[in-house]
Design a protein around this motif. Sequence first.
Motif, PDB file in Angstrom:
ATOM      1  N   LEU A  47      35.884  -3.241  60.193  1.00  0.00           N
ATOM      2  CA  LEU A  47      35.281  -4.474  60.701  1.00  0.00           C
ATOM      3  C   LEU A  47      36.267  -5.079  61.688  1.00  0.00           C
ATOM      4  CD1 LEU A  47      33.987  -5.839  57.275  1.00  0.00           C
ATOM      5  CD2 LEU A  47      32.745  -4.459  58.958  1.00  0.00           C
ATOM      6  N   ALA A  48      36.031  -4.880  62.956  1.00  0.00           N
ATOM      7  CA  ALA A  48      36.991  -5.245  63.994  1.00  0.00           C
ATOM      8  C   ALA A  48      36.575  -6.526  64.685  1.00  0.00           C
ATOM      9  CB  ALA A  48      37.120  -4.111  65.011  1.00  0.00           C
ATOM     10  N   GLY A  49      37.549  -7.323  65.068  1.00  0.00           N
ATOM     11  CA  GLY A  49      37.275  -8.570  65.772  1.00  0.00           C
ATOM     12  C   GLY A  49      38.426  -9.539  65.698  1.00  0.00           C
ATOM     13  N   HIS A  50      39.144  -9.565  64.570  1.00  0.00           N
ATOM     14  CA  HIS A  50      40.324 -10.419  64.479  1.00  0.00           C
ATOM     15  C   HIS A  50      41.349 -10.013  65.531  1.00  0.00           C
ATOM     16  CE1 HIS A  50      39.445 -12.896  60.998  1.00  0.00           C
ATOM     17  NE2 HIS A  50      39.104 -11.844  60.280  1.00  0.00           N
ATOM     18  N   GLN A  51      42.090 -11.003  66.030  1.00  0.00           N
ATOM     19  CA  GLN A  51      43.071 -10.749  67.084  1.00  0.00           C
ATOM     20  C   GLN A  51      44.512 -10.814  66.574  1.00  0.00           C
ATOM     21  OE1 GLN A  51      41.973  -9.812  70.169  1.00  0.00           O
ATOM     22  NE2 GLN A  51      40.019  -9.842  69.073  1.00  0.00           N
ATOM     23  N   ASN A  52      44.670 -10.861  65.245  1.00  0.00           N
ATOM     24  CA  ASN A  52      46.006 -10.885  64.668  1.00  0.00           C
ATOM     25  C   ASN A  52      45.901 -10.338  63.247  1.00  0.00           C
ATOM     26  OD1 ASN A  52      48.789 -11.524  64.292  1.00  0.00           O
ATOM     27  ND2 ASN A  52      48.566 -13.312  65.635  1.00  0.00           N
ATOM     28  N   GLU A  53      47.010 -10.365  62.506  1.00  0.00           N
ATOM     29  CA  GLU A  53      47.018  -9.819  61.155  1.00  0.00           C
ATOM     30  C   GLU A  53      45.920 -10.447  60.290  1.00  0.00           C
ATOM     31  OE1 GLU A  53      51.449 -10.164  62.371  1.00  0.00           O
ATOM     32  OE2 GLU A  53      49.618 -11.367  62.561  1.00  0.00           O
ATOM     33  N   VAL A  54      45.341  -9.629  59.416  1.00  0.00           N
ATOM     34  CA  VAL A  54      44.353 -10.121  58.438  1.00  0.00           C
ATOM     35  C   VAL A  54      45.082 -10.265  57.105  1.00  0.00           C
ATOM     36  CG1 VAL A  54      42.147  -9.697  57.306  1.00  0.00           C
ATOM     37  CG2 VAL A  54      42.493  -8.971  59.677  1.00  0.00           C
ATOM     38  N   PHE A  55      45.146 -11.493  56.607  1.00  0.00           N
ATOM     39  CA  PHE A  55      45.944 -11.796  55.418  1.00  0.00           C
ATOM     40  C   PHE A  55      45.159 -11.746  54.118  1.00  0.00           C
ATOM     41  CE2 PHE A  55      48.212 -14.494  58.688  1.00  0.00           C
ATOM     42  CZ  PHE A  55      49.307 -13.652  58.812  1.00  0.00           C
ATOM     43  N   ASN A  85      23.680  -6.406  61.334  1.00  0.00           N
ATOM     44  CA  ASN A  85      24.544  -5.989  62.431  1.00  0.00           C
ATOM     45  C   ASN A  85      25.995  -6.186  62.009  1.00  0.00           C
ATOM     46  OD1 ASN A  85      25.912  -5.488  64.768  1.00  0.00           O
ATOM     47  ND2 ASN A  85      24.766  -6.938  66.041  1.00  0.00           N
ATOM     48  N   HIS A  86      26.676  -5.102  61.704  1.00  0.00           N
ATOM     49  CA  HIS A  86      28.052  -5.183  61.240  1.00  0.00           C
ATOM     50  C   HIS A  86      29.044  -5.345  62.379  1.00  0.00           C
ATOM     51  CE1 HIS A  86      26.390  -2.555  57.731  1.00  0.00           C
ATOM     52  NE2 HIS A  86      25.965  -3.796  57.676  1.00  0.00           N
ATOM     53  N   ASP A  87      28.556  -5.295  63.633  1.00  0.00           N
ATOM     54  CA  ASP A  87      29.443  -5.485  64.775  1.00  0.00           C
ATOM     55  C   ASP A  87      29.809  -6.952  64.970  1.00  0.00           C
ATOM     56  OD1 ASP A  87      29.266  -2.813  65.216  1.00  0.00           O
ATOM     57  OD2 ASP A  87      27.913  -2.945  66.936  1.00  0.00           O
ATOM     58  N   GLN A  88      29.035  -7.860  64.379  1.00  0.00           N
ATOM     59  CA  GLN A  88      29.231  -9.273  64.611  1.00  0.00           C
ATOM     60  C   GLN A  88      29.522  -9.988  63.303  1.00  0.00           C
ATOM     61  OE1 GLN A  88      25.753 -10.713  66.662  1.00  0.00           O
ATOM     62  NE2 GLN A  88      26.274  -9.666  68.567  1.00  0.00           N
ATOM     63  N   ALA A  89      30.307 -11.035  63.394  1.00  0.00           N
ATOM     64  CA  ALA A  89      30.631 -11.853  62.233  1.00  0.00           C
ATOM     65  C   ALA A  89      30.515 -13.321  62.625  1.00  0.00           C
ATOM     66  CB  ALA A  89      32.050 -11.557  61.744  1.00  0.00           C
ATOM     67  N   LEU A  90      30.283 -14.166  61.625  1.00  0.00           N
ATOM     68  CA  LEU A  90      30.364 -15.604  61.843  1.00  0.00           C
ATOM     69  C   LEU A  90      31.840 -15.970  61.954  1.00  0.00           C
ATOM     70  CD1 LEU A  90      27.803 -16.720  59.112  1.00  0.00           C
ATOM     71  CD2 LEU A  90      27.410 -16.595  61.582  1.00  0.00           C
ATOM     72  N   VAL A  91      32.217 -16.639  63.035  1.00  0.00           N
ATOM     73  CA  VAL A  91      33.618 -16.969  63.283  1.00  0.00           C
ATOM     74  C   VAL A  91      33.853 -18.431  62.927  1.00  0.00           C
ATOM     75  CG1 VAL A  91      35.477 -17.060  64.987  1.00  0.00           C
ATOM     76  CG2 VAL A  91      33.738 -15.243  65.114  1.00  0.00           C
ATOM     77  N   LEU A  92      34.764 -18.664  61.976  1.00  0.00           N
ATOM     78  CA  LEU A  92      35.091 -20.008  61.516  1.00  0.00           C
ATOM     79  C   LEU A  92      36.436 -20.388  62.125  1.00  0.00           C
ATOM     80  CD1 LEU A  92      34.225 -19.442  57.728  1.00  0.00           C
ATOM     81  CD2 LEU A  92      32.674 -19.768  59.663  1.00  0.00           C
ATOM     82  N   ARG A  93      36.404 -21.215  63.152  1.00  0.00           N
ATOM     83  CA  ARG A  93      37.616 -21.529  63.909  1.00  0.00           C
ATOM     84  C   ARG A  93      38.353 -22.708  63.282  1.00  0.00           C
ATOM     85  NH1 ARG A  93      37.466 -18.309  68.187  1.00  0.00           N
ATOM     86  NH2 ARG A  93      35.420 -17.579  68.912  1.00  0.00           N
TER      87      ARG A  93
END
Length: 271
Positions: A47-55, A85-93
């Motif tokens: 599941l790609a999309g984060h731009q830094n480490e996933v904690f 659609n697993h290419d997209q995620a809800l992004v909680l900023r």
Amino acid sequence: EAVNGIAAAAGGDGAMPMDEDAAAAATAGTAGTAAANGVDIIGVEVLAGHQNEVFICAWSPTQLQLASGSGDATARIWDLSPGANHDQALVLRHQAEDEEKPKDVTTLDWNPDGSLLASGSYDGMARIWTNAGDLKLKLERHQGPIFSLKWSKKGDMLLSGSVDKTAIVWDASTGEVKQQFDFHGAPTLDVDWRNNSTFATCSTDKCIHVCRLGEKQPIKTFTGHTDEVNAIRWDPQARLLASCSDDTTARVWSMTRDKALYTFAQHSKEI
């Protein structure tokens, strides 16, 4: 035995389709197997999309939603139900008034019915989101990064532990502080509810406190670890508490005893 896997990862925009069974997995874009401790892993989906480490990551207790938290100042909710659609995620900023303050998402927890997701951040703020990705509440009182968040058994309160040495119980419907507990002498690393009014906290001060809403002192303190205590968990019947530490041991505690019931010392590194 074939094992299907899912992983949240930093970087990239695409994701491979999730497999419904081993046969479909064998024909996935990354077909092939890799041996891990003698177990074949087939068709791991990234599941790609984060731009830094996933904690951190956390499954919803009621549906196929996976939340992930990252050093890119976002949490993401991935819908992994069949046909989604697993290419997209809800992004909680995680935005903060002080843009210079780190906003790494360090902890996540779903409420019991899966309708709300709590997140804790390095900016010292806890946030409550709907499972549709909408920000519902900001919880502001901690003076340092939040390392642990847990919903109460009934889902009406939220418990947080922070580097500011305190734990806070919040009213999850209003965001108001019900009580702040400042018993530790160093950062609070983990928290865990025993029931809807009692919980445990652990710290780099090597201590574990059992606290109760309305009480001004711990109702029990466990000592014995010789280095910081990183994590704690009550057993499902809430009779025993497990802890693990930088002292390379795991221990099991009972409310009826002052010393650990069991000490497991087989590890050679921090737990």
